[in-house]
Design a protein around this motif. Structure first.
Motif, PDB file in Angstrom:
ATOM      1  N   GLY B  15      36.021  27.465  29.619  1.00 41.42           N
ATOM      2  CA  GLY B  15      35.418  26.768  28.473  1.00 41.42           C
ATOM      3  C   GLY B  15      35.314  27.709  27.298  1.00 41.42           C
ATOM      4  O   GLY B  15      34.728  28.786  27.411  1.00 41.42           O
ATOM      5  N   LEU B  16      35.916  27.308  26.172  1.00 41.84           N
ATOM      6  CA  LEU B  16      35.870  28.165  24.985  1.00 41.84           C
ATOM      7  C   LEU B  16      35.285  27.368  23.812  1.00 41.84           C
ATOM      8  O   LEU B  16      35.740  27.467  22.677  1.00 41.84           O
ATOM      9  CB  LEU B  16      37.270  28.707  24.654  1.00 41.84           C
ATOM     10  CG  LEU B  16      37.284  30.070  23.946  1.00 41.84           C
ATOM     11  CD1 LEU B  16      36.819  31.182  24.868  1.00 41.84           C
ATOM     12  CD2 LEU B  16      38.681  30.379  23.400  1.00 41.84           C
ATOM     13  N   GLY B  22      31.349  32.080  21.833  1.00 43.39           N
ATOM     14  CA  GLY B  22      30.379  33.144  21.552  1.00 43.39           C
ATOM     15  C   GLY B  22      30.472  34.256  22.578  1.00 43.39           C
ATOM     16  O   GLY B  22      30.429  35.446  22.242  1.00 43.39           O
ATOM     17  N   THR B  23      30.593  33.878  23.839  1.00 44.23           N
ATOM     18  CA  THR B  23      30.681  34.874  24.918  1.00 44.23           C
ATOM     19  C   THR B  23      31.935  35.731  24.753  1.00 44.23           C
ATOM     20  O   THR B  23      31.882  36.967  24.863  1.00 44.23           O
ATOM     21  CB  THR B  23      30.691  34.157  26.288  1.00 44.23           C
ATOM     22  OG1 THR B  23      29.480  33.404  26.410  1.00 44.23           O
ATOM     23  CG2 THR B  23      30.799  35.149  27.428  1.00 44.23           C
ATOM     24  N   PHE B  24      33.057  35.063  24.472  1.00 46.38           N
ATOM     25  CA  PHE B  24      34.311  35.788  24.239  1.00 46.38           C
ATOM     26  C   PHE B  24      34.124  36.809  23.117  1.00 46.38           C
ATOM     27  O   PHE B  24      34.446  37.991  23.272  1.00 46.38           O
ATOM     28  CB  PHE B  24      35.422  34.781  23.890  1.00 46.38           C
ATOM     29  CG  PHE B  24      36.759  35.406  23.647  1.00 46.38           C
ATOM     30  CD1 PHE B  24      37.669  35.569  24.694  1.00 46.38           C
ATOM     31  CD2 PHE B  24      37.126  35.846  22.383  1.00 46.38           C
ATOM     32  CE1 PHE B  24      38.909  36.161  24.477  1.00 46.38           C
ATOM     33  CE2 PHE B  24      38.363  36.441  22.155  1.00 46.38           C
ATOM     34  CZ  PHE B  24      39.255  36.592  23.209  1.00 46.38           C
ATOM     35  N   ASN B  25      33.568  36.358  22.000  1.00 44.63           N
ATOM     36  CA  ASN B  25      33.425  37.242  20.836  1.00 44.63           C
ATOM     37  C   ASN B  25      32.453  38.398  21.086  1.00 44.63           C
ATOM     38  O   ASN B  25      32.709  39.524  20.687  1.00 44.63           O
ATOM     39  CB  ASN B  25      32.986  36.433  19.607  1.00 44.63           C
ATOM     40  CG  ASN B  25      34.112  35.558  19.064  1.00 44.63           C
ATOM     41  OD1 ASN B  25      35.276  35.731  19.448  1.00 44.63           O
ATOM     42  ND2 ASN B  25      33.776  34.627  18.200  1.00 44.63           N
ATOM     43  N   CYS B  56      37.687  32.262  17.601  1.00 48.99           N
ATOM     44  CA  CYS B  56      38.045  33.306  18.568  1.00 48.99           C
ATOM     45  C   CYS B  56      39.499  33.737  18.393  1.00 48.99           C
ATOM     46  O   CYS B  56      40.387  32.897  18.312  1.00 48.99           O
ATOM     47  CB  CYS B  56      37.865  32.786  20.004  1.00 48.99           C
ATOM     48  SG  CYS B  56      36.177  32.323  20.373  1.00 48.99           S
ATOM     49  N   ASP B  57      39.696  35.046  18.384  1.00 46.48           N
ATOM     50  CA  ASP B  57      41.054  35.585  18.343  1.00 46.48           C
ATOM     51  C   ASP B  57      41.463  35.929  19.771  1.00 46.48           C
ATOM     52  O   ASP B  57      41.174  37.016  20.268  1.00 46.48           O
ATOM     53  CB  ASP B  57      41.072  36.829  17.453  1.00 46.48           C
ATOM     54  CG  ASP B  57      42.445  37.492  17.470  1.00 46.48           C
ATOM     55  OD1 ASP B  57      43.411  36.868  17.960  1.00 46.48           O
ATOM     56  OD2 ASP B  57      42.534  38.645  17.013  1.00 46.48           O
ATOM     57  N   ILE B  58      42.159  34.977  20.427  1.00 47.86           N
ATOM     58  CA  ILE B  58      42.451  35.163  21.852  1.00 47.86           C
ATOM     59  C   ILE B  58      43.820  35.792  22.102  1.00 47.86           C
ATOM     60  O   ILE B  58      44.272  35.854  23.248  1.00 47.86           O
ATOM     61  CB  ILE B  58      42.339  33.833  22.634  1.00 47.86           C
ATOM     62  CG1 ILE B  58      43.284  32.790  22.034  1.00 47.86           C
ATOM     63  CG2 ILE B  58      40.905  33.336  22.638  1.00 47.86           C
ATOM     64  CD1 ILE B  58      43.406  31.543  22.885  1.00 47.86           C
ATOM     65  N   ALA B  59      44.460  36.252  21.026  1.00 48.08           N
ATOM     66  CA  ALA B  59      45.781  36.865  21.197  1.00 48.08           C
ATOM     67  C   ALA B  59      45.704  37.979  22.248  1.00 48.08           C
ATOM     68  O   ALA B  59      44.825  38.833  22.196  1.00 48.08           O
ATOM     69  CB  ALA B  59      46.261  37.433  19.862  1.00 48.08           C
ATOM     70  N   GLY B  60      46.594  37.931  23.214  1.00 53.55           N
ATOM     71  CA  GLY B  60      46.632  38.972  24.231  1.00 53.55           C
ATOM     72  C   GLY B  60      45.830  38.656  25.480  1.00 53.55           C
ATOM     73  O   GLY B  60      45.943  39.338  26.493  1.00 53.55           O
ATOM     74  N   THR B  61      45.002  37.609  25.431  1.00 50.44           N
ATOM     75  CA  THR B  61      44.220  37.240  26.623  1.00 50.44           C
ATOM     76  C   THR B  61      44.979  36.181  27.421  1.00 50.44           C
ATOM     77  O   THR B  61      45.368  35.152  26.869  1.00 50.44           O
ATOM     78  CB  THR B  61      42.846  36.669  26.221  1.00 50.44           C
ATOM     79  OG1 THR B  61      42.223  37.567  25.317  1.00 50.44           O
ATOM     80  CG2 THR B  61      41.965  36.475  27.438  1.00 50.44           C
TER      81      THR B  61
END
Lengths: 439, 439
Positions: B15-16, B22-25, B56-61
């Motif tokens: 979940g994003l 927020g958790t990702f960031n 969120c910048d998820i590049a690379g994940t």
């Protein structure tokens, strides 16, 4: 309830005064409740005390001849240090650690001054030293910062962390009483010691702030670098002027992260009256913590007293019981951060700290003084947020002039104050109290 | 800072949305700060999401095709469930546990309704399920009650645990606005859902209260036994009368220990205006906990939002990282008390709960009604604390009569209200709002 097949944890209590007596009583009274949580019973296997506490029924509990007999007792797994002070307490805590025992203490001076030595020895021996009761009594604020807010980069911590001081300030405001008068009552009520210096001069608060700053920012304990200013010179006049400007005066410990280092300061502070923390009165304590993710949080409760402090001691005991079987390398670090990952950023001298300021100037009753004062401030780039000029007071013909400035470096306001005091129209010293918004 | 020889902990985020984003960031931004505390880096090894989060910048994940791919990924050690709801979330949490993974969740409904099943499976598999973010967002109140106050017999917990409801009540009081009007604004601001039932009818608060009660008292999760009353029928008139009597109205979740069982209730509540919790406004949350040793404590902060909730999720992750190497038998129990040591005392039906009451009676403008009302109360042994009788209102000639009673059993006040409504001089329904002192 369940039965407890594991054998009880054997605890020794050093000191049966206010906190020791409270700890003894809470452990006895809530034994079942505590065991239901911890999964093991906590047994008071021995106590060491200078004199009996009339509030404790110690019949049946083994008494040690002195604290060192207790600390050397091979049965004891956890030593609870509640004798206070930095001499004997330090010695017995180090001995307990040396003997491989876990330690729980409520001793803020000991941790603030000798914590680094104590934690180093504890790491060497693989034991836990827990000290929740050292800061803000029953409020679990050490745990909150160290664990509950572990995802945050903490920006600042600000707290009312001395109940005696807060009682005095609350009485001064609510009843218009003078400092010395309330202090006498606080001593009669047993809130303040016969020598009230530690409380009213902010030393006790600085001990606690030193600990809070360390776990909030990951810096070594540096009590000697804390700036400390007491409340003994506060007057009813300033309390009233602050009120008229929409502020309350609280004795705060403030630790703040800046790009140049960390601020670590205890002093009377004007806070906007509508902040929750401005409304924490009497002997209650409250700590605000501001983190980059969580924003501002507030933790409030009884900061001292027999059972509130015991509440924190017993919580630490439960924590120790749970953690004692764990890998020492993977426990919550004593100071929240891994010992090899502490920050070397310096503690800033007070002159390099930044704050807004309340200034009270006694001016002779002639025009022009305000203009001169305003120009002293504007020459230094200090903006004025509000000005309040009162009528000349009857007996001396002086006009109190009250200013609140915007935020500025302390050395800048020091220069401005020196310039004001040199004015012909200004009489005596300028009163300066720091102002924080805490939002 | 130190180097981390231990390899990173691999975490998967399901979940994003708001909390997931927020958790990702926070994990990315504070990676160094977090590793300095935890002693290990926390690596986002995979995420599963329905749609991208522009914040969120998820590049690379690495992205999983769906949540089950993530949950079955053998690399992942901790699954963070942030999809919400009780269907898919329950399934994926159970699957994660079955796969031997630790779980962190912010899902109050899931824990309140399916917690017992989830924790039983977690015990069986020796994994941790952490849920600090499920109650009061960023405020570490689960940890405070479960660990920080572990020495206490908790008497009661009372909290403002729904930010939307508190925003609505704050606006109603401060600006004299009507409920429906403020609700519309809250929806426009994104505080309230399109279907606001969960928030304004107290269901969300009841989920959180169920969890708080369980960890405070050592009782099983019993969401279905919670009494729930919303704020949608509150009028500006009652908000104003409460104010005139020295009270504020807050939507509280209250859990209380009595000799007969436990009260578990969510409803609008009058609180004395000088209590700190009465002054917690807007979307802020606050929880009071009263323990026999510590007395009353207050924990306050942001109860919702992207990063405040993430703060709690990340703190749970740090906890899990520290505890994952420990003996499963000796960890903090999920519900604070050992699972075989839960209390079987019942949750009381609302009729058996005790409270003081605010009553507003619409009386015809003739003498005698007050005497009749007073006698109805006195016949039942209900004492009156204060009475306020207003002028007859112009348009209908009715006289609003406001009473505050002393504490009494709810079924007793129900009977009294029925008797009042049967009086010839009383028009319509009697408005009844509970009153708590919270000191």
């Amino acid at each position: 309830m369940g039965s407890f097949s594991v054998k009880p944890v054997k605890v020794g209590i050093c000191g049966l005064g206010t906190v020791g007596g409270g700890t003894f009583n809470v452990l006895k009274r809530n034994a079942e409740e505590i065991a239901r949580r911890a999964g093991r019973e906590i047994e008071i296997a021995q106590i060491a005390m200078r004199s009996a506490n009339p509030k404790c029924d110690i019949a049946g509990t083994p008494i040690a001849a002195d604290v060192f007999e207790l600390v050397d007792n091979p049965q004891i797994e956890v030593v609870v240090e509640l004798i206070g002070g930095c001499g004997l307490a330090r010695e017995l805590v180090l001995k307990a650690i040396d003997n491989g025992k876990h330690v729980v203490t409520a001793n803020k001076a000991l941790i603030a001054v000798h914590g680094d030595e104590i934690f180093a020895k504890a790491r060497e021996k693989g034991v836990i030293v827990a000290f929740e009761a050292a800061v803000a009594g029953g409020i679990p604020v050490i745990k909150a910062i160290r664990e509950g807010l572990a995802g945050n980069r903490i920006n600042w911590v600000a707290g009312i962390i001395n109940g005696t001081g807060n009682f005095i300030l609350s009485e001064m405001r609510e009843k218009g009483r003078a400092f010395a008068d309330v202090l006498k009552e606080a001593q009669a009520l047993g809130y303040a010691e016969a020598d009230p210096t530690f409380d009213v001069e902010g030393i006790d608060a600085a001990h606690k702030l030193t600990i809070l700053a360390s776990i909030a920012f990951g810096i070594p304990l540096q009590f000697d670098k804390a700036y400390t200013e007491g409340i003994s010179r506060l007057t009813s006049a300033d309390v009233n002027y602050a009120e008229a400007l929409g502020y309350r005066i609280k004795h705060l410990g403030i630790a703040r992260r800046t790009s140049e280092g960390f601020e670590l300061r205890v002093h009377p502070t004007l806070i906007p009256a509508d902040r929750l923390i401005a409304n924490v009165n009497g002997v209650m304590n409250a700590v605000m913590v501001n983190g980059d993710a969580v924003g501002s949080t507030l933790f409030c409760g009884a900061g001292a007293g027999m059972e509130p402090t015991a509440s924190a001691v017993v919580a630490d005991l439960v924590d120790v019981v749970r953690a004692m079987t764990s890998d020492p390398e993977n426990r919550v670090p004593h100071l929240a951060f891994q010992p090899d990952a502490l920050s070397a950023h310096p503690i800033l001298p007070i002159a390099a700290c930044e704050s807004a300021y309340y200034l009270r100037i006694q001016a002779k009753d002639h025009p022009g003084v305000l203009a001169q004062v305003a120009s002293i401030l504007s020459e230094r780039g200090i903006n004025i947020e509000s000005i309040m000029q009162k009528e000349a007071e009857e007996h001396d013909g002086l006009v109190p002039m009250i200013l609140v400035t915007h935020r500025v470096r302390e050395r800048c306001i020091d220069e401005a104050i020196a310039a004001m005091e040199a004015l012909e129209g200004v009489v005596g010293k300028v009163v300066r109290i720091r102002v924080e918004q805490l939002n």
